[in-house]
Design a protein around this motif. Structure first.
Motif, PDB file in Angstrom:
ATOM      1  N   GLY A 107       7.471  -9.285   1.458  1.00  0.00           N
ATOM      2  CA  GLY A 107       7.533  -7.825   1.471  1.00  0.00           C
ATOM      3  C   GLY A 107       7.457  -7.237   0.076  1.00  0.00           C
ATOM      4  N   ARG A 108       8.166  -7.861  -0.858  1.00  0.00           N
ATOM      5  CA  ARG A 108       8.160  -7.387  -2.243  1.00  0.00           C
ATOM      6  C   ARG A 108       6.765  -7.528  -2.851  1.00  0.00           C
ATOM      7  NH1 ARG A 108      11.316 -11.005  -4.553  1.00  0.00           N
ATOM      8  NH2 ARG A 108      13.154 -10.128  -3.542  1.00  0.00           N
ATOM      9  N   SER A 109       6.126  -8.677  -2.631  1.00  0.00           N
ATOM     10  CA  SER A 109       4.783  -8.889  -3.178  1.00  0.00           C
ATOM     11  C   SER A 109       3.774  -7.929  -2.577  1.00  0.00           C
ATOM     12  CB  SER A 109       4.332 -10.324  -2.919  1.00  0.00           C
ATOM     13  OG  SER A 109       5.071 -11.230  -3.677  1.00  0.00           O
ATOM     14  N   THR A 110       3.897  -7.674  -1.281  1.00  0.00           N
ATOM     15  CA  THR A 110       2.981  -6.746  -0.627  1.00  0.00           C
ATOM     16  C   THR A 110       3.130  -5.342  -1.200  1.00  0.00           C
ATOM     17  OG1 THR A 110       3.087  -8.045   1.410  1.00  0.00           O
ATOM     18  CG2 THR A 110       2.301  -5.786   1.593  1.00  0.00           C
ATOM     19  N   THR A 111       4.364  -4.895  -1.326  1.00  0.00           N
ATOM     20  CA  THR A 111       4.602  -3.565  -1.876  1.00  0.00           C
ATOM     21  C   THR A 111       4.093  -3.461  -3.305  1.00  0.00           C
ATOM     22  OG1 THR A 111       6.543  -3.318  -0.468  1.00  0.00           O
ATOM     23  CG2 THR A 111       6.379  -1.845  -2.368  1.00  0.00           C
ATOM     24  N   GLN A 112       4.386  -4.472  -4.117  1.00  0.00           N
ATOM     25  CA  GLN A 112       3.946  -4.445  -5.513  1.00  0.00           C
ATOM     26  C   GLN A 112       2.424  -4.467  -5.619  1.00  0.00           C
ATOM     27  OE1 GLN A 112       5.983  -7.776  -7.266  1.00  0.00           O
ATOM     28  NE2 GLN A 112       7.885  -6.633  -7.578  1.00  0.00           N
ATOM     29  N   SER A 113       1.768  -5.245  -4.766  1.00  0.00           N
ATOM     30  CA  SER A 113       0.306  -5.309  -4.859  1.00  0.00           C
ATOM     31  C   SER A 113      -0.339  -3.997  -4.398  1.00  0.00           C
ATOM     32  CB  SER A 113      -0.244  -6.483  -4.052  1.00  0.00           C
ATOM     33  OG  SER A 113      -0.037  -6.310  -2.685  1.00  0.00           O
ATOM     34  N   VAL A 114       0.233  -3.352  -3.385  1.00  0.00           N
ATOM     35  CA  VAL A 114      -0.308  -2.064  -2.931  1.00  0.00           C
ATOM     36  C   VAL A 114      -0.145  -1.009  -4.028  1.00  0.00           C
ATOM     37  CG1 VAL A 114       0.039  -0.161  -1.300  1.00  0.00           C
ATOM     38  CG2 VAL A 114      -0.050  -2.509  -0.473  1.00  0.00           C
ATOM     39  N   VAL A 115       1.025  -0.979  -4.637  1.00  0.00           N
ATOM     40  CA  VAL A 115       1.283  -0.003  -5.697  1.00  0.00           C
ATOM     41  C   VAL A 115       0.362  -0.255  -6.893  1.00  0.00           C
ATOM     42  CG1 VAL A 115       3.000   0.785  -7.370  1.00  0.00           C
ATOM     43  CG2 VAL A 115       3.643   0.486  -4.977  1.00  0.00           C
ATOM     44  N   LEU A 116       0.268  -1.510  -7.329  1.00  0.00           N
ATOM     45  CA  LEU A 116      -0.564  -1.829  -8.490  1.00  0.00           C
ATOM     46  C   LEU A 116      -2.037  -1.549  -8.210  1.00  0.00           C
ATOM     47  CD1 LEU A 116      -0.818  -2.913 -11.353  1.00  0.00           C
ATOM     48  CD2 LEU A 116      -0.932  -5.223 -10.381  1.00  0.00           C
ATOM     49  N   ALA A 117      -2.517  -1.952  -7.032  1.00  0.00           N
ATOM     50  CA  ALA A 117      -3.920  -1.699  -6.695  1.00  0.00           C
ATOM     51  C   ALA A 117      -4.196  -0.194  -6.628  1.00  0.00           C
ATOM     52  CB  ALA A 117      -4.278  -2.363  -5.369  1.00  0.00           C
ATOM     53  N   SER A 118      -3.270   0.582  -6.080  1.00  0.00           N
ATOM     54  CA  SER A 118      -3.455   2.035  -6.004  1.00  0.00           C
ATOM     55  C   SER A 118      -3.536   2.653  -7.390  1.00  0.00           C
ATOM     56  CB  SER A 118      -2.311   2.679  -5.222  1.00  0.00           C
ATOM     57  OG  SER A 118      -2.281   2.201  -3.910  1.00  0.00           O
ATOM     58  N   ILE A 119      -2.643   2.244  -8.277  1.00  0.00           N
ATOM     59  CA  ILE A 119      -2.649   2.773  -9.642  1.00  0.00           C
ATOM     60  C   ILE A 119      -3.938   2.380 -10.360  1.00  0.00           C
ATOM     61  CG2 ILE A 119      -1.526   2.581 -11.902  1.00  0.00           C
ATOM     62  CD1 ILE A 119       1.142   2.376 -10.335  1.00  0.00           C
ATOM     63  N   LEU A 120      -4.348   1.121 -10.224  1.00  0.00           N
ATOM     64  CA  LEU A 120      -5.576   0.674 -10.885  1.00  0.00           C
ATOM     65  C   LEU A 120      -6.807   1.387 -10.328  1.00  0.00           C
ATOM     66  CD1 LEU A 120      -4.937  -3.162 -11.246  1.00  0.00           C
ATOM     67  CD2 LEU A 120      -4.988  -1.450 -13.060  1.00  0.00           C
ATOM     68  N   ILE A 121      -6.819   1.646  -9.030  1.00  0.00           N
ATOM     69  CA  ILE A 121      -7.961   2.348  -8.439  1.00  0.00           C
ATOM     70  C   ILE A 121      -8.018   3.788  -8.928  1.00  0.00           C
ATOM     71  CG2 ILE A 121      -8.808   3.305  -6.256  1.00  0.00           C
ATOM     72  CD1 ILE A 121      -8.102   0.593  -4.998  1.00  0.00           C
ATOM     73  N   ILE A 122      -6.886   4.451  -9.013  1.00  0.00           N
ATOM     74  CA  ILE A 122      -6.870   5.831  -9.512  1.00  0.00           C
ATOM     75  C   ILE A 122      -7.327   5.880 -10.967  1.00  0.00           C
ATOM     76  CG2 ILE A 122      -5.353   7.768 -10.108  1.00  0.00           C
ATOM     77  CD1 ILE A 122      -3.759   7.051  -7.551  1.00  0.00           C
ATOM     78  N   ALA A 123      -6.822   4.966 -11.789  1.00  0.00           N
ATOM     79  CA  ALA A 123      -7.226   4.927 -13.199  1.00  0.00           C
ATOM     80  C   ALA A 123      -8.706   4.569 -13.330  1.00  0.00           C
ATOM     81  CB  ALA A 123      -6.365   3.928 -13.963  1.00  0.00           C
ATOM     82  N   THR A 124      -9.158   3.601 -12.568  1.00  0.00           N
ATOM     83  CA  THR A 124     -10.560   3.195 -12.615  1.00  0.00           C
ATOM     84  C   THR A 124     -11.466   4.313 -12.128  1.00  0.00           C
ATOM     85  OG1 THR A 124      -9.903   0.904 -12.226  1.00  0.00           O
ATOM     86  CG2 THR A 124     -12.197   1.435 -11.852  1.00  0.00           C
ATOM     87  N   ASP A 125     -11.039   5.038 -11.108  1.00  0.00           N
ATOM     88  CA  ASP A 125     -11.822   6.161 -10.612  1.00  0.00           C
ATOM     89  C   ASP A 125     -12.020   7.214 -11.697  1.00  0.00           C
ATOM     90  OD1 ASP A 125     -13.178   7.717  -8.582  1.00  0.00           O
ATOM     91  OD2 ASP A 125     -11.395   8.994  -8.577  1.00  0.00           O
ATOM     92  N   PHE A 126     -10.970   7.482 -12.445  1.00  0.00           N
ATOM     93  CA  PHE A 126     -11.077   8.457 -13.538  1.00  0.00           C
ATOM     94  C   PHE A 126     -12.138   8.011 -14.546  1.00  0.00           C
ATOM     95  CE2 PHE A 126      -9.817   9.633 -17.871  1.00  0.00           C
ATOM     96  CZ  PHE A 126      -9.891  11.010 -17.771  1.00  0.00           C
ATOM     97  N   PHE A 127     -12.043   6.759 -14.992  1.00  0.00           N
ATOM     98  CA  PHE A 127     -12.974   6.283 -16.015  1.00  0.00           C
ATOM     99  C   PHE A 127     -14.395   6.117 -15.475  1.00  0.00           C
ATOM    100  CE2 PHE A 127      -8.904   4.846 -17.891  1.00  0.00           C
ATOM    101  CZ  PHE A 127      -8.979   5.590 -19.059  1.00  0.00           C
ATOM    102  N   LEU A 128     -14.531   5.662 -14.235  1.00  0.00           N
ATOM    103  CA  LEU A 128     -15.870   5.556 -13.656  1.00  0.00           C
ATOM    104  C   LEU A 128     -16.497   6.933 -13.474  1.00  0.00           C
ATOM    105  CD1 LEU A 128     -15.620   2.748 -10.946  1.00  0.00           C
ATOM    106  CD2 LEU A 128     -16.975   2.728 -13.032  1.00  0.00           C
TER     107      LEU A 128
END
Length: 142
Positions: A107-128
């Motif tokens: 559960g902890r790994s799932t939550t952390q991966s969803v949060v990290l992927a969401s943050i990286l996608i938002i940041a990547t979207d900005f730069f792309l």
């Protein structure tokens, strides 16, 4: 959690080849495919609303949609899902391979991966988006 990854290693099988690569390839194929499907559904839904509710003719809707679409939109619509699929696959597989601690750890790994992927996608979207706008302004995507 049940030491299946360690078992794969003990059998001489690479977890990267058996677990990570199939998921990475699947996301690199399916993220753009789902994006294309969602774009088509959105365009079809827009056509239904425009013609049935707003009273716009089909030809007007199609011509307006064609004139509003440019190469920058098409290139971004193809590039971004590949990048997002790659981010999701890498973050999720990394979290999955490092999970420990039983069901609580899952559960902890799932939550952390969803949060990290969401943050990286938002940041990547900005730069792309900035990159695609700059390429469009320079005349590369016209």
């Amino acid at each position: 959690v049940t030491e299946q990854i360690d078992d794969l290693r003990a059998l001489g099988t690479s977890p990267l080849k058996k677990l990570v690569w199939p998921r990475l390839v699947a996301l690199l194929i399916m993220a753009p495919a789902l994006t294309l499907l969602a774009d088509m559904c959105g365009a079809f839904g827009g056509w239904i609303v425009a013609t049935n509710i707003l009273g716009v003719t089909s030809q007007t809707y199609i011509n307006t949609a064609k004139s509003a679409l440019n190469y920058n939109d098409i290139f971004g619509g193809v590039l971004k899902p590949f990048v997002y699929g790659f981010i999701i696959a890498v973050v999720s597989c990394r979290a999955g391979l490092r999970t420990s601690g039983g069901t609580v750890g899952v559960g902890r790994s799932t939550t952390q991966s969803v949060v990290l992927a969401s943050i990286l996608i938002i940041a990547t979207d900005f730069f792309l988006s900035k990159l695609l706008l700059a390429l469009g302004d320079m005349g590369f995507l016209r």
